[in-house]
Design an enzyme around this catalytic site. Structure first.
Site, mmCIF file in Angstrom:
data_model
loop_
_atom_site.group_PDB
_atom_site.id
_atom_site.type_symbol
_atom_site.label_atom_id
_atom_site.label_comp_id
_atom_site.label_asym_id
_atom_site.label_seq_id
_atom_site.Cartn_x
_atom_site.Cartn_y
_atom_site.Cartn_z
ATOM 1 N N LYS A 33 0.845 -1.196 0.000
ATOM 2 C CA LYS A 33 0.000 0.000 0.000
ATOM 3 C C LYS A 33 0.884 1.252 0.000
ATOM 4 O O LYS A 33 1.886 1.308 0.718
ATOM 5 C CB LYS A 33 -0.900 -0.025 1.249
ATOM 6 N N CYS A 118 -0.144 9.492 -7.912
ATOM 7 C CA CYS A 118 -1.452 9.313 -7.262
ATOM 8 C C CYS A 118 -2.326 10.540 -7.527
ATOM 9 O O CYS A 118 -1.960 11.649 -7.159
ATOM 10 C CB CYS A 118 -1.308 9.111 -5.754
ATOM 11 N N THR A 181 -3.668 5.351 -12.038
ATOM 12 C CA THR A 181 -5.053 5.555 -12.504
ATOM 13 C C THR A 181 -5.204 6.832 -13.332
ATOM 14 O O THR A 181 -4.444 7.782 -13.175
ATOM 15 C CB THR A 181 -6.017 5.631 -11.310
ATOM 16 N N GLY A 205 -9.179 -0.520 -13.900
ATOM 17 C CA GLY A 205 -9.963 -1.687 -14.291
ATOM 18 C C GLY A 205 -9.901 -1.941 -15.791
ATOM 19 O O GLY A 205 -9.279 -1.176 -16.540
ATOM 20 N N THR A 254 -6.934 -3.803 -9.711
ATOM 21 C CA THR A 254 -8.396 -3.800 -9.592
ATOM 22 C C THR A 254 -9.009 -5.188 -9.749
ATOM 23 O O THR A 254 -9.976 -5.526 -9.060
ATOM 24 C CB THR A 254 -8.979 -2.834 -10.643
#
Lengths: 289, 252
Positions: A33, A118, A181, A205, A254
Protein backbone atom coordinates in the site's frame (compact mmCIF):
# COMPACT_ATOMS: atom_id res chain seq x y z
CA UNK A 1 11.52 -12.98 -9.84
CA UNK A 2 9.90 -16.40 -10.03
CA UNK A 3 7.18 -15.08 -12.37
CA UNK A 4 6.27 -11.67 -13.81
CA UNK A 5 3.04 -11.09 -11.87
CA UNK A 6 3.09 -8.43 -9.14
CA UNK A 7 0.25 -7.25 -6.92
CA UNK A 8 -0.25 -3.55 -7.63
CA UNK A 9 0.10 -1.00 -4.86
CA UNK A 10 -3.08 -0.06 -3.05
CA UNK A 11 -4.93 -3.21 -4.00
CA UNK A 12 -3.23 -5.82 -1.84
CA UNK A 13 -2.52 -4.17 1.52
CA UNK A 14 0.82 -5.61 2.60
CA UNK A 15 -0.23 -9.12 1.68
CA UNK A 16 -1.82 -10.41 4.88
CA UNK A 17 -5.47 -10.04 3.81
CA UNK A 18 -5.07 -12.19 0.71
CA UNK A 19 -2.73 -14.63 2.47
CA UNK A 20 -5.95 -15.90 4.07
CA UNK A 21 -7.13 -16.92 0.60
CA UNK A 22 -4.06 -18.27 -1.17
CA UNK A 23 -0.33 -18.81 -0.87
CA UNK A 24 0.96 -15.35 -1.75
CA UNK A 25 4.50 -16.76 -1.94
CA UNK A 26 3.48 -17.88 -5.42
CA UNK A 27 3.29 -14.30 -6.68
CA UNK A 28 6.16 -12.65 -8.49
CA UNK A 29 5.98 -9.72 -6.12
CA UNK A 30 3.87 -7.48 -3.92
CA UNK A 31 3.91 -3.71 -4.10
CA UNK A 32 2.60 -2.65 -0.71
CA UNK A 33 0.00 0.00 0.00
CA UNK A 34 1.28 3.47 -0.92
CA UNK A 35 3.14 5.00 2.02
CA UNK A 36 3.56 8.58 3.08
CA UNK A 37 6.11 9.80 5.59
CA UNK A 38 3.67 10.46 8.44
CA UNK A 39 0.86 8.16 7.39
CA UNK A 40 -2.59 9.39 6.46
CA UNK A 41 -6.25 8.80 7.21
CA UNK A 42 -7.08 9.19 3.53
CA UNK A 43 -9.96 11.04 1.93
CA UNK A 44 -13.41 11.68 3.37
CA UNK A 45 -16.70 10.99 1.64
CA UNK A 46 -17.34 8.44 -1.05
CA UNK A 47 -14.28 6.42 -1.97
CA UNK A 48 -15.54 4.11 -4.71
CA UNK A 49 -17.74 4.35 -7.75
CA UNK A 50 -18.29 1.81 -10.49
CA UNK A 51 -18.02 2.54 -14.19
CA UNK A 52 -18.75 0.08 -16.99
CA UNK A 53 -15.95 -2.53 -16.64
CA UNK A 54 -14.06 -0.42 -14.16
CA UNK A 55 -13.99 1.54 -10.95
CA UNK A 56 -13.11 4.99 -9.74
CA UNK A 57 -11.41 5.34 -6.37
CA UNK A 58 -10.59 8.17 -4.05
CA UNK A 59 -8.87 6.47 -1.13
CA UNK A 60 -6.26 9.21 -0.83
CA UNK A 61 -3.33 7.10 0.33
CA UNK A 62 -4.71 6.02 3.70
CA UNK A 63 -1.66 4.34 5.18
CA UNK A 64 0.13 3.70 8.48
CA UNK A 65 3.25 5.69 7.59
CA UNK A 66 6.81 4.77 6.66
CA UNK A 67 8.01 3.98 10.18
CA UNK A 68 5.25 1.45 10.78
CA UNK A 69 6.08 -0.14 7.44
CA UNK A 70 9.78 -0.40 8.28
CA UNK A 71 9.17 -1.83 11.73
CA UNK A 72 6.19 -4.11 11.10
CA UNK A 73 4.84 -4.60 7.60
CA UNK A 74 8.11 -4.95 5.68
CA UNK A 75 9.12 -7.80 7.98
CA UNK A 76 5.82 -9.58 7.43
CA UNK A 77 6.13 -9.10 3.66
CA UNK A 78 9.54 -10.79 3.82
CA UNK A 79 7.88 -13.97 5.04
CA UNK A 80 6.33 -14.31 1.58
CA UNK A 81 9.77 -14.71 -0.06
CA UNK A 82 10.56 -15.68 -2.86
CA UNK A 83 7.77 -13.26 -3.76
CA UNK A 84 9.63 -9.95 -3.93
CA UNK A 85 8.83 -7.01 -1.65
CA UNK A 86 8.24 -3.57 -3.07
CA UNK A 87 7.66 -0.48 -0.95
CA UNK A 88 5.54 2.15 -2.67
CA UNK A 89 6.34 5.69 -1.50
CA UNK A 90 4.16 8.71 -2.15
CA UNK A 91 4.53 12.23 -0.83
CA UNK A 92 3.34 15.82 -0.73
CA UNK A 93 6.76 17.48 -0.88
CA UNK A 94 10.35 16.85 -1.83
CA UNK A 95 11.15 16.41 1.85
CA UNK A 96 8.45 13.73 2.19
CA UNK A 97 9.98 11.74 -0.63
CA UNK A 98 13.64 12.01 0.33
CA UNK A 99 13.04 11.53 4.05
CA UNK A 100 10.70 8.61 3.36
CA UNK A 101 13.26 7.03 1.05
CA UNK A 102 15.99 7.52 3.65
CA UNK A 103 13.88 5.81 6.32
CA UNK A 104 13.12 2.97 3.92
CA UNK A 105 16.85 2.22 3.77
CA UNK A 106 16.23 0.45 7.09
CA UNK A 107 13.64 -1.83 5.49
CA UNK A 108 14.49 -5.19 3.97
CA UNK A 109 12.81 -4.72 0.60
CA UNK A 110 13.80 -5.51 -2.98
CA UNK A 111 12.56 -2.42 -4.80
CA UNK A 112 11.45 1.08 -3.92
CA UNK A 113 8.55 2.16 -6.12
CA UNK A 114 8.32 5.93 -6.25
CA UNK A 115 4.70 7.02 -6.58
CA UNK A 116 4.62 10.32 -8.43
CA UNK A 117 1.27 9.52 -9.91
CA UNK A 118 -1.45 9.31 -7.26
CA UNK A 119 -4.32 11.52 -8.45
CA UNK A 120 -6.12 11.45 -5.12
CA UNK A 121 -3.93 13.60 -2.89
CA UNK A 122 -4.37 17.34 -3.01
CA UNK A 123 -0.78 18.51 -3.16
CA UNK A 124 2.19 16.59 -4.41
CA UNK A 125 1.44 13.10 -5.67
CA UNK A 126 0.61 13.25 -9.33
CA UNK A 127 1.89 16.82 -9.66
CA UNK A 128 5.44 15.43 -9.71
CA UNK A 129 4.63 13.06 -12.54
CA UNK A 130 3.03 15.42 -15.05
CA UNK A 131 6.15 17.09 -16.45
CA UNK A 132 9.50 15.46 -17.33
CA UNK A 133 11.54 18.09 -15.43
CA UNK A 134 9.80 17.69 -12.07
CA UNK A 135 9.67 13.89 -12.44
CA UNK A 136 13.39 13.76 -13.19
CA UNK A 137 14.22 16.12 -10.34
CA UNK A 138 12.44 14.07 -7.66
CA UNK A 139 13.82 10.83 -9.13
CA UNK A 140 17.38 12.19 -8.96
CA UNK A 141 16.93 13.32 -5.34
CA UNK A 142 15.46 10.02 -4.19
CA UNK A 143 18.04 8.02 -6.14
CA UNK A 144 20.75 9.95 -4.30
CA UNK A 145 19.53 8.81 -0.90
CA UNK A 146 18.10 5.32 -1.44
CA UNK A 147 20.06 2.10 -1.25
CA UNK A 148 17.32 0.19 -3.05
CA UNK A 149 16.73 -0.28 -6.78
CA UNK A 150 14.37 2.52 -7.77
CA UNK A 151 11.25 2.03 -9.89
CA UNK A 152 9.24 5.13 -10.74
CA UNK A 153 5.48 4.72 -11.12
CA UNK A 154 4.21 6.96 -13.89
CA UNK A 155 0.94 8.74 -14.38
CA UNK A 156 -1.14 8.33 -17.53
CA UNK A 157 -2.16 11.93 -16.88
CA UNK A 158 1.34 13.13 -17.79
CA UNK A 159 1.44 15.56 -20.68
CA UNK A 160 3.81 13.19 -22.49
CA UNK A 161 4.39 9.90 -20.68
CA UNK A 162 7.20 8.88 -23.04
CA UNK A 163 9.10 12.07 -22.23
CA UNK A 164 8.54 11.53 -18.49
CA UNK A 165 9.77 7.93 -18.76
CA UNK A 166 12.88 9.01 -20.64
CA UNK A 167 13.54 11.81 -18.15
CA UNK A 168 13.34 9.54 -15.10
CA UNK A 169 15.57 6.98 -16.84
CA UNK A 170 18.16 9.69 -17.43
CA UNK A 171 17.77 10.77 -13.79
CA UNK A 172 18.77 7.32 -12.59
CA UNK A 173 15.58 5.26 -12.32
CA UNK A 174 16.29 1.52 -12.52
CA UNK A 175 12.80 0.73 -13.84
CA UNK A 176 9.44 2.35 -14.50
CA UNK A 177 5.94 1.05 -13.78
CA UNK A 178 2.92 2.38 -15.64
CA UNK A 179 0.13 3.29 -15.52
CA UNK A 180 -1.36 4.60 -12.31
CA UNK A 181 -5.05 5.55 -12.50
CA UNK A 182 -6.55 7.97 -15.00
CA UNK A 183 -8.10 11.14 -13.64
CA UNK A 184 -11.87 10.87 -13.97
CA UNK A 185 -15.08 12.56 -12.88
CA UNK A 186 -18.44 11.17 -11.85
CA UNK A 187 -21.49 13.31 -11.07
CA UNK A 188 -24.41 12.31 -8.91
CA UNK A 189 -27.21 13.92 -10.89
CA UNK A 190 -29.77 13.33 -8.14
CA UNK A 191 -27.66 15.35 -5.68
CA UNK A 192 -26.43 17.69 -8.43
CA UNK A 193 -22.94 17.21 -7.03
CA UNK A 194 -19.74 15.32 -7.78
CA UNK A 195 -19.72 11.77 -6.42
CA UNK A 196 -16.35 12.38 -4.78
CA UNK A 197 -15.46 15.10 -2.27
CA UNK A 198 -12.22 15.67 -4.19
CA UNK A 199 -14.31 16.08 -7.38
CA UNK A 200 -11.92 13.96 -9.45
CA UNK A 201 -10.91 10.37 -8.77
CA UNK A 202 -8.75 7.64 -10.32
CA UNK A 203 -10.17 5.33 -12.97
CA UNK A 204 -8.88 1.75 -13.15
CA UNK A 205 -9.96 -1.69 -14.29
CA UNK A 206 -10.47 -3.44 -17.64
CA UNK A 207 -11.95 -0.29 -19.21
CA UNK A 208 -8.53 1.43 -19.23
CA UNK A 209 -6.51 -1.49 -20.57
CA UNK A 210 -6.19 -0.56 -24.26
CA UNK A 211 -5.04 2.96 -23.38
CA UNK A 212 -2.62 1.70 -20.73
CA UNK A 213 -1.26 -0.89 -23.16
CA UNK A 214 -0.69 1.77 -25.79
CA UNK A 215 1.29 3.87 -23.30
CA UNK A 216 3.35 0.88 -22.15
CA UNK A 217 4.12 0.03 -25.78
CA UNK A 218 5.30 3.57 -26.48
CA UNK A 219 7.40 3.78 -23.31
CA UNK A 220 9.02 0.41 -24.04
CA UNK A 221 10.18 1.85 -27.36
CA UNK A 222 11.79 4.86 -25.74
CA UNK A 223 13.61 3.55 -22.63
CA UNK A 224 16.19 0.81 -22.04
CA UNK A 225 15.36 0.14 -18.38
CA UNK A 226 12.75 -2.53 -17.51
CA UNK A 227 9.12 -1.47 -17.85
CA UNK A 228 6.46 -2.93 -15.58
CA UNK A 229 3.07 -2.71 -17.25
CA UNK A 230 -0.28 -2.33 -15.54
CA UNK A 231 -3.75 -1.04 -16.22
CA UNK A 232 -6.82 -3.24 -16.22
CA UNK A 233 -5.11 -6.62 -16.49
CA UNK A 234 -7.63 -9.35 -15.68
CA UNK A 235 -6.55 -12.48 -17.56
CA UNK A 236 -3.37 -14.23 -18.70
CA UNK A 237 -4.09 -13.01 -22.22
CA UNK A 238 -4.18 -9.42 -20.95
CA UNK A 239 -0.83 -9.93 -19.20
CA UNK A 240 0.58 -11.48 -22.35
CA UNK A 241 -0.44 -8.43 -24.35
CA UNK A 242 1.58 -6.19 -22.01
CA UNK A 243 4.56 -8.54 -22.27
CA UNK A 244 4.36 -8.62 -26.06
CA UNK A 245 4.18 -4.83 -25.96
CA UNK A 246 7.53 -4.89 -24.16
CA UNK A 247 6.80 -5.13 -20.43
CA UNK A 248 9.28 -7.12 -18.32
CA UNK A 249 6.64 -7.75 -15.68
CA UNK A 250 3.04 -6.79 -15.01
CA UNK A 251 1.05 -5.60 -12.04
CA UNK A 252 -2.52 -6.59 -11.33
CA UNK A 253 -4.71 -4.42 -9.15
CA UNK A 254 -8.40 -3.80 -9.59
CA UNK A 255 -9.04 -7.31 -10.88
CA UNK A 256 -7.99 -8.76 -7.52
CA UNK A 257 -10.95 -6.93 -5.95
CA UNK A 258 -13.29 -8.70 -8.36
CA UNK A 259 -11.58 -12.07 -7.99
CA UNK A 260 -9.11 -12.70 -5.15
CA UNK A 261 -7.53 -15.49 -7.19
CA UNK A 262 -7.07 -13.44 -10.39
CA UNK A 263 -3.26 -13.31 -10.14
CA UNK A 264 -2.91 -17.05 -9.56
CA UNK A 265 -5.04 -17.68 -12.63
CA UNK A 266 -2.84 -15.31 -14.65
CA UNK A 267 0.35 -17.06 -13.47
CA UNK A 268 -1.12 -20.46 -14.39
CA UNK A 269 -2.29 -19.13 -17.74
CA UNK A 270 1.15 -17.74 -18.60
CA UNK A 271 2.77 -21.08 -17.70
CA UNK A 272 0.28 -22.90 -19.88
CA UNK A 273 1.00 -20.52 -22.75
CA UNK A 274 4.75 -21.17 -22.44
CA UNK A 275 4.16 -24.92 -22.52
CA UNK A 276 1.85 -24.72 -25.50
CA UNK A 277 4.21 -22.44 -27.42
CA UNK A 278 7.33 -24.39 -26.44
CA UNK A 279 8.86 -21.38 -24.69
CA UNK A 280 11.42 -21.84 -21.95
CA UNK A 281 10.65 -18.37 -20.63
CA UNK A 282 7.87 -15.88 -21.24
CA UNK A 283 10.53 -13.26 -22.01
CA UNK A 284 10.98 -14.94 -25.39
CA UNK A 285 7.85 -13.12 -26.58
CA UNK A 286 8.63 -9.86 -24.79
CA UNK A 287 8.54 -6.80 -27.01
CA UNK A 288 7.68 -8.64 -30.19
CA UNK A 289 5.16 -5.96 -31.16
CA UNK B 1 -18.62 -21.76 -6.42
CA UNK B 2 -22.09 -22.49 -5.15
CA UNK B 3 -25.21 -23.79 -6.79
CA UNK B 4 -28.38 -21.72 -6.66
CA UNK B 5 -31.22 -23.80 -5.21
CA UNK B 6 -33.76 -21.02 -5.06
CA UNK B 7 -34.01 -17.32 -5.99
CA UNK B 8 -37.53 -16.03 -5.48
CA UNK B 9 -39.26 -12.71 -4.97
CA UNK B 10 -40.80 -12.39 -1.50
CA UNK B 11 -42.47 -9.05 -2.01
CA UNK B 12 -41.90 -5.87 -3.93
CA UNK B 13 -38.20 -5.77 -4.72
CA UNK B 14 -37.07 -8.20 -2.05
CA UNK B 15 -35.65 -11.59 -2.97
CA UNK B 16 -34.54 -14.68 -1.15
CA UNK B 17 -31.68 -16.73 -2.58
CA UNK B 18 -30.58 -20.09 -1.21
CA UNK B 19 -27.33 -21.61 -2.40
CA UNK B 20 -25.74 -24.98 -1.87
CA UNK B 21 -22.16 -24.60 -0.62
CA UNK B 22 -19.21 -27.00 -0.99
CA UNK B 23 -19.45 -29.45 1.91
CA UNK B 24 -16.06 -28.59 3.38
CA UNK B 25 -16.80 -24.89 3.74
CA UNK B 26 -17.59 -22.92 6.86
CA UNK B 27 -21.02 -21.35 6.31
CA UNK B 28 -20.63 -18.40 8.64
CA UNK B 29 -22.47 -16.77 11.52
CA UNK B 30 -24.91 -13.89 11.93
CA UNK B 31 -23.48 -10.53 10.89
CA UNK B 32 -20.97 -12.07 8.50
CA UNK B 33 -21.38 -11.60 4.76
CA UNK B 34 -20.37 -12.94 1.38
CA UNK B 35 -19.06 -11.06 -1.65
CA UNK B 36 -21.30 -12.20 -4.49
CA UNK B 37 -20.32 -11.86 -8.14
CA UNK B 38 -23.39 -10.51 -9.90
CA UNK B 39 -22.13 -10.30 -13.48
CA UNK B 40 -22.08 -13.43 -15.65
CA UNK B 41 -18.89 -15.50 -15.82
CA UNK B 42 -16.10 -13.79 -17.80
CA UNK B 43 -18.06 -10.54 -17.71
CA UNK B 44 -16.51 -7.62 -15.89
CA UNK B 45 -19.51 -5.33 -15.94
CA UNK B 46 -20.20 -4.63 -13.19
CA UNK B 47 -16.75 -5.47 -12.02
CA UNK B 48 -17.13 -5.60 -8.27
CA UNK B 49 -18.92 -8.23 -6.24
CA UNK B 50 -21.71 -7.19 -3.87
CA UNK B 51 -21.51 -7.64 -0.10
CA UNK B 52 -24.64 -9.49 1.05
CA UNK B 53 -25.12 -10.55 4.66
CA UNK B 54 -26.19 -14.00 5.73
CA UNK B 55 -29.89 -14.42 6.48
CA UNK B 56 -29.80 -18.09 7.39
CA UNK B 57 -27.63 -21.18 7.21
CA UNK B 58 -28.53 -24.84 7.22
CA UNK B 59 -25.70 -27.06 8.42
CA UNK B 60 -27.45 -30.33 7.55
CA UNK B 61 -28.10 -29.39 3.93
CA UNK B 62 -25.04 -27.15 3.75
CA UNK B 63 -26.88 -24.16 2.39
CA UNK B 64 -26.69 -20.41 2.92
CA UNK B 65 -29.66 -18.11 2.37
CA UNK B 66 -29.49 -14.42 1.52
CA UNK B 67 -32.25 -11.85 1.64
CA UNK B 68 -31.68 -8.84 -0.57
CA UNK B 69 -33.51 -5.87 -1.99
CA UNK B 70 -33.02 -4.76 -5.58
CA UNK B 71 -31.56 -1.28 -5.22
CA UNK B 72 -29.25 -0.97 -8.21
CA UNK B 73 -27.80 -2.74 -11.19
CA UNK B 74 -25.91 -5.35 -9.21
CA UNK B 75 -28.83 -6.59 -7.16
CA UNK B 76 -31.04 -6.36 -10.25
CA UNK B 77 -28.70 -8.79 -12.06
CA UNK B 78 -28.70 -10.98 -8.97
CA UNK B 79 -32.50 -11.11 -9.00
CA UNK B 80 -32.41 -12.51 -12.54
CA UNK B 81 -30.30 -15.52 -11.59
CA UNK B 82 -32.06 -18.85 -11.85
CA UNK B 83 -32.26 -22.05 -9.88
CA UNK B 84 -29.48 -24.34 -11.13
CA UNK B 85 -27.13 -21.46 -12.03
CA UNK B 86 -23.65 -21.47 -10.55
CA UNK B 87 -22.81 -18.56 -8.27
CA UNK B 88 -19.31 -17.24 -7.64
CA UNK B 89 -18.98 -15.96 -4.11
CA UNK B 90 -16.32 -15.34 -1.46
CA UNK B 91 -17.00 -15.79 2.23
CA UNK B 92 -18.02 -15.89 4.93
CA UNK B 93 -16.27 -12.58 5.62
CA UNK B 94 -15.97 -10.15 8.52
CA UNK B 95 -16.85 -10.40 12.19
CA UNK B 96 -20.40 -11.17 13.23
CA UNK B 97 -22.56 -10.35 16.26
CA UNK B 98 -21.27 -11.58 19.62
CA UNK B 99 -23.58 -13.51 21.93
CA UNK B 100 -23.83 -13.06 25.69
CA UNK B 101 -25.84 -15.03 28.22
CA UNK B 102 -28.54 -12.42 28.71
CA UNK B 103 -31.93 -11.23 27.43
CA UNK B 104 -31.61 -9.23 24.22
CA UNK B 105 -33.59 -6.73 22.18
CA UNK B 106 -33.21 -6.69 18.41
CA UNK B 107 -34.03 -3.72 16.19
CA UNK B 108 -34.34 -4.35 12.48
CA UNK B 109 -35.07 -2.04 9.60
CA UNK B 110 -36.82 -3.66 6.64
CA UNK B 111 -34.86 -6.25 4.70
CA UNK B 112 -31.84 -4.99 6.65
CA UNK B 113 -33.14 -7.04 9.58
CA UNK B 114 -32.04 -10.22 7.77
CA UNK B 115 -28.86 -10.93 9.82
CA UNK B 116 -30.86 -10.60 13.05
CA UNK B 117 -32.87 -13.66 12.05
CA UNK B 118 -29.79 -15.88 12.15
CA UNK B 119 -28.72 -14.07 15.31
CA UNK B 120 -32.01 -14.92 17.01
CA UNK B 121 -31.69 -18.53 15.90
CA UNK B 122 -28.16 -18.77 17.29
CA UNK B 123 -29.10 -17.02 20.53
CA UNK B 124 -32.07 -19.29 21.15
CA UNK B 125 -29.88 -22.36 20.59
CA UNK B 126 -27.10 -21.05 22.84
CA UNK B 127 -29.25 -19.64 25.66
CA UNK B 128 -32.74 -21.17 25.40
CA UNK B 129 -33.80 -19.68 28.74
CA UNK B 130 -33.08 -16.09 27.62
CA UNK B 131 -35.72 -13.79 26.19
CA UNK B 132 -35.46 -12.26 22.73
CA UNK B 133 -37.57 -9.22 21.88
CA UNK B 134 -37.75 -8.17 18.24
CA UNK B 135 -38.64 -4.75 16.87
CA UNK B 136 -38.97 -4.55 13.13
CA UNK B 137 -39.97 -1.61 10.95
CA UNK B 138 -41.02 -1.22 7.33
CA UNK B 139 -41.74 1.82 5.18
CA UNK B 140 -45.16 0.55 4.08
CA UNK B 141 -47.52 -2.44 4.19
CA UNK B 142 -46.25 -3.85 0.90
CA UNK B 143 -42.77 -4.33 2.27
CA UNK B 144 -43.68 -6.22 5.43
CA UNK B 145 -41.92 -9.56 5.72
CA UNK B 146 -40.08 -11.77 8.21
CA UNK B 147 -42.57 -11.17 11.01
CA UNK B 148 -43.63 -14.83 11.15
CA UNK B 149 -40.02 -15.99 10.96
CA UNK B 150 -39.10 -13.83 13.94
CA UNK B 151 -42.28 -14.76 15.82
CA UNK B 152 -41.20 -18.41 15.67
CA UNK B 153 -37.93 -17.58 17.42
CA UNK B 154 -38.60 -14.59 19.64
CA UNK B 155 -40.60 -13.98 22.80
CA UNK B 156 -42.25 -10.99 21.20
CA UNK B 157 -42.29 -9.21 17.86
CA UNK B 158 -43.33 -5.58 17.57
CA UNK B 159 -44.03 -4.32 14.09
CA UNK B 160 -43.83 -0.70 12.97
CA UNK B 161 -45.10 0.35 9.57
CA UNK B 162 -44.39 3.81 8.21
CA UNK B 163 -42.88 5.25 11.38
CA UNK B 164 -39.61 5.08 13.24
CA UNK B 165 -39.04 1.61 14.66
CA UNK B 166 -36.62 3.03 17.22
CA UNK B 167 -39.48 5.10 18.74
CA UNK B 168 -41.14 1.86 19.86
CA UNK B 169 -38.14 0.52 21.71
CA UNK B 170 -38.01 0.76 25.49
CA UNK B 171 -34.30 1.22 26.01
CA UNK B 172 -34.72 0.56 29.73
CA UNK B 173 -36.27 -2.85 29.12
CA UNK B 174 -33.06 -4.70 28.48
CA UNK B 175 -29.33 -4.23 28.80
CA UNK B 176 -28.21 -5.49 25.45
CA UNK B 177 -29.37 -4.36 22.00
CA UNK B 178 -28.56 -5.40 18.47
CA UNK B 179 -29.49 -3.54 15.32
CA UNK B 180 -29.25 -3.87 11.57
CA UNK B 181 -30.87 -1.68 8.94
CA UNK B 182 -30.25 1.61 7.23
CA UNK B 183 -27.50 3.85 8.56
CA UNK B 184 -29.96 6.60 9.74
CA UNK B 185 -32.02 3.97 11.57
CA UNK B 186 -28.95 2.52 13.24
CA UNK B 187 -27.77 6.04 14.13
CA UNK B 188 -31.12 6.65 15.84
CA UNK B 189 -30.75 3.38 17.74
CA UNK B 190 -27.20 4.36 18.72
CA UNK B 191 -28.41 7.74 19.95
CA UNK B 192 -31.02 6.16 22.23
CA UNK B 193 -28.66 3.44 23.45
CA UNK B 194 -26.05 6.04 24.26
CA UNK B 195 -28.57 8.22 26.14
CA UNK B 196 -29.69 5.19 28.18
CA UNK B 197 -26.11 3.95 28.63
CA UNK B 198 -26.92 0.61 27.06
CA UNK B 199 -24.73 -1.59 24.92
CA UNK B 200 -25.72 -1.80 21.27
CA UNK B 201 -24.17 -3.69 18.39
CA UNK B 202 -24.53 -2.24 14.90
CA UNK B 203 -23.62 -3.70 11.53
CA UNK B 204 -22.22 -0.97 9.28
CA UNK B 205 -23.63 -0.79 5.77
CA UNK B 206 -20.93 0.74 3.58
CA UNK B 207 -19.70 0.53 0.03
CA UNK B 208 -16.95 -2.03 -0.42
CA UNK B 209 -14.67 -2.99 -3.27
CA UNK B 210 -12.70 -6.03 -2.08
CA UNK B 211 -14.59 -7.12 1.04
CA UNK B 212 -11.44 -8.57 2.59
CA UNK B 213 -9.66 -5.54 4.07
CA UNK B 214 -7.26 -4.59 1.30
CA UNK B 215 -8.81 -1.69 -0.62
CA UNK B 216 -9.65 0.65 2.28
CA UNK B 217 -12.86 1.81 0.61
CA UNK B 218 -14.97 1.07 3.69
CA UNK B 219 -12.81 2.46 6.49
CA UNK B 220 -14.48 4.46 9.24
CA UNK B 221 -13.16 6.53 12.11
CA UNK B 222 -13.59 5.19 15.61
CA UNK B 223 -13.82 6.69 19.07
CA UNK B 224 -10.07 6.51 19.70
CA UNK B 225 -9.30 8.20 16.38
CA UNK B 226 -8.03 5.08 14.67
CA UNK B 227 -9.61 3.80 11.49
CA UNK B 228 -11.31 0.45 11.11
CA UNK B 229 -12.32 -1.41 8.00
CA UNK B 230 -16.03 -2.21 8.01
CA UNK B 231 -15.42 -5.38 5.98
CA UNK B 232 -12.55 -6.87 7.94
CA UNK B 233 -12.71 -5.35 11.44
CA UNK B 234 -16.52 -5.26 11.30
CA UNK B 235 -19.08 -5.05 9.88
CA UNK B 236 -20.38 -5.51 13.42
CA UNK B 237 -19.11 -2.97 15.94
CA UNK B 238 -20.12 -1.97 19.43
CA UNK B 239 -22.00 1.28 18.70
CA UNK B 240 -19.96 3.52 21.02
CA UNK B 241 -16.86 2.63 18.99
CA UNK B 242 -18.24 4.02 15.74
CA UNK B 243 -21.04 6.43 16.80
CA UNK B 244 -20.16 9.97 17.84
CA UNK B 245 -22.76 10.69 20.53
CA UNK B 246 -21.77 14.36 20.75
CA UNK B 247 -22.29 15.03 17.06
CA UNK B 248 -25.18 12.57 16.76
CA UNK B 249 -23.81 10.66 13.78
CA UNK B 250 -21.41 7.88 12.91
CA UNK B 251 -17.77 8.95 12.78
CA UNK B 252 -16.94 9.53 9.15
Amino acid sequence: MQNPVIAASGTFGFGAEYAEFFDVKKLGGISGKGLTLQGSQGNSGMRIHETPAGIMNSIGLENPGVRHFVEIESKKMREYSPCISIANLGGHSEHDYTEGARMLNDADIDILELNISCPNVKCGGMAYGILPETAADITRKVKAVTRHPLMVKLSPNAHDIQAVAKAVEDAGADAVSLVNTFLGLAIDTARKAPVFNNINAGVSGPCIMPIALCMVHKVCKSVKIPVVGLGGIRTADDALQFIMAGATAVQVGTSTFADPYAMLKIIDGLEKYCTEQGLSNISQVRGII
Amino acid sequence: MALILQNVALCNNTYKMTVSMPTSSDLGVSGQFYMIKVSPEHSCDPLLSRPISIFDTDESNHTVTFLYMVVGRGTELMSRMKQGDELTLTGPLGHGYPHFDTDVTLIGGGVGAAPLYLFAKEHKALYPQRKILMHIGFRNENEVLLTDDFAALCNGVKLNVGGYVTDDVDFESSSLFYTCGTMPMMAAAAKHASAHKKTLYVSLDTHMACGVGACLVCTCKTQDGTKKRACKDGPVFEASQVYDAEKGCFYE
